[in-house]
Design an enzyme around this catalytic site. Structure first.
Site, PDB file in Angstrom:
ATOM      1  N   HIS A  47       0.837  -1.198   0.000  1.00 48.58           N
ATOM      2  CA  HIS A  47       0.000   0.000   0.000  1.00 48.58           C
ATOM      3  C   HIS A  47       0.874   1.249   0.000  1.00 48.58           C
ATOM      4  CE1 HIS A  47      -2.893   2.841   2.180  1.00 48.58           C
ATOM      5  NE2 HIS A  47      -3.481   2.571   1.033  1.00 48.58           N
ATOM      6  N   GLU A  74       0.922  -0.651  -4.867  1.00 48.95           N
ATOM      7  CA  GLU A  74      -0.257   0.204  -4.955  1.00 48.95           C
ATOM      8  C   GLU A  74       0.188   1.655  -4.835  1.00 48.95           C
ATOM      9  OE1 GLU A  74      -3.669   2.632  -3.511  1.00 48.95           O
ATOM     10  OE2 GLU A  74      -1.756   2.226  -2.500  1.00 48.95           O
ATOM     11  N   ASP A  76      -1.009   6.132  -5.756  1.00 49.27           N
ATOM     12  CA  ASP A  76      -2.076   7.113  -5.963  1.00 49.27           C
ATOM     13  C   ASP A  76      -1.617   8.184  -6.943  1.00 49.27           C
ATOM     14  OD1 ASP A  76      -3.860   6.120  -3.687  1.00 49.27           O
ATOM     15  OD2 ASP A  76      -1.975   6.536  -2.641  1.00 49.27           O
ATOM     16  N   HIS A  89      -0.779  10.760  -2.543  1.00 49.95           N
ATOM     17  CA  HIS A  89      -2.131  10.395  -2.118  1.00 49.95           C
ATOM     18  C   HIS A  89      -3.034  11.604  -1.900  1.00 49.95           C
ATOM     19  CE1 HIS A  89      -5.302   9.442   0.833  1.00 49.95           C
ATOM     20  NE2 HIS A  89      -5.362   8.291   0.199  1.00 49.95           N
TER      21      HIS A  89
END
Length: 304
Positions: A47, A74, A76, A89
């Protein structure tokens, strides 16, 4: 009484016929190449690159997570003022950098002049070991260049800014069409991306998640023909339990890869794996790898 019975029975029969037709014509999702290539074992998905271990959403984090041996990264995505895809993010800079203000108000050069390791701490603010170490906000282009073979989950964080088209073009240019899953909390952006890049795997948007939960509760999961390949949800949300054995089983029956976030403690990891989860999205990928009996030693890191 007979007339009332007919009045109620006819709509019920029509509804039953529609449900039966949908069940007979529904098709499960097919497994995309990005997941098919990873095999059948539960996946460890870092993450934001492993936000509990190093500065999140940075090349530093992604390279170390890859060297650690995770299955997927992962990250953003936002757009800079000069329309470059940057990996961060928040809408604003304060939480993770030494900058202030909205990401979208700065061009790439201004964003990359900031210290993306400035706010990272593992001890509640007693120390900040990554300050002044040259950790920058990364562009998605840099991630593709440095880690071209690594499977990735990409989260579109801002709706209606043209990000979908920019991302689709970049995926094709860097041969990443079969190496990513694209998701978003913004349903319209996700639908737009699917129109532009139908060959790229996506995860369920918020409306799709609600529909799947409702069908699961009604016992009608078999009528679903998913337009997405992955179901990425938290185990609980707003006091409600989302991830249940029944939901996981029914989602998998519809061809979906169930990936749960953000799972950071080993007892919870173990519980969700026993439930049948296909993947764990975690800030601490080392803990998941350890639970799976896989190495938690950093392998050889790429050199500049």
């Amino acid at each position: 009484m007979l007339r009332l019975t007919r009045f109620l029975l006819i709509p019920l029969l029509l509804i039953g016929a529609v449900v039966l037709l949908l069940a007979l014509t529904s098709k499960p999702a097919s497994t995309p190449a990005v997941l098919d290539d990873l095999g059948q074992h539960p996946l460890v998905i870092a993450h934001r690159g492993g936000a509990g271990l190093w500065p999140e959403n940075t090349l530093f984090a992604f390279e170390r997570a890859a060297a650690l041996g995770v299955d997927m990264l992962e990250m953003d995505l936002h757009l800079s003022r000069d329309a470059r895809l940057v990996v961060i993010h928040d809408d604003t800079l304060e939480r993770t950098t030494n900058g202030q203000g909205p990401v979208a108000q700065f061009n790439l050069a201004e964003l990359q002049a900031l210290d993306a390791g400035y706010q990272w701490t593992a001890d509640g603010g007693q120390s900040y070991p990554y300050r002044g170490q040259g950790t920058r906000i990364a562009t998605l282009e840099e991630v593709f260049q440095r880690l071209p073979l690594m499977p990735k989950v990409l989260d579109l964080k801002v709706p209606d800014v043209g990000m979908e088209a920019v991302l689709c073009e970049m995926l094709a240019a860097y041969d990443q069409l079969d190496r990513v899953i694209v998701g978003s909390f913004h349903e319209r952006s996700l639908q737009r991306f699917r129109q532009l890049c139908p060959e790229v795997a996506t995860s369920a948007g918020p409306i799709s998640v609600r529909l799947l939960l409702a069908l699961n509760w009604l016992g009608l999961s078999d009528v679903l023909s998913p337009s997405y390949s992955a179901l990425q949800i938290p185990p609980q949300h707003s006091g409600l339990t989302l991830a249940t054995p029944r939901l996981v089983r029914n989602a998998q029956t519809r061809g979906l890869h169930v990936q749960l976030w953000t799972i950071n403690e080993q007892p919870e990891m173990r519980r969700l794996l026993e439930m049948g989860a296909n993947g764990l999205i975690t800030d601490y990928p080392d803990r998941a790898l350890q639970l799976f009996g896989r190495s938690t030693q950093l392998g050889a890191l790429p050199t500049d």
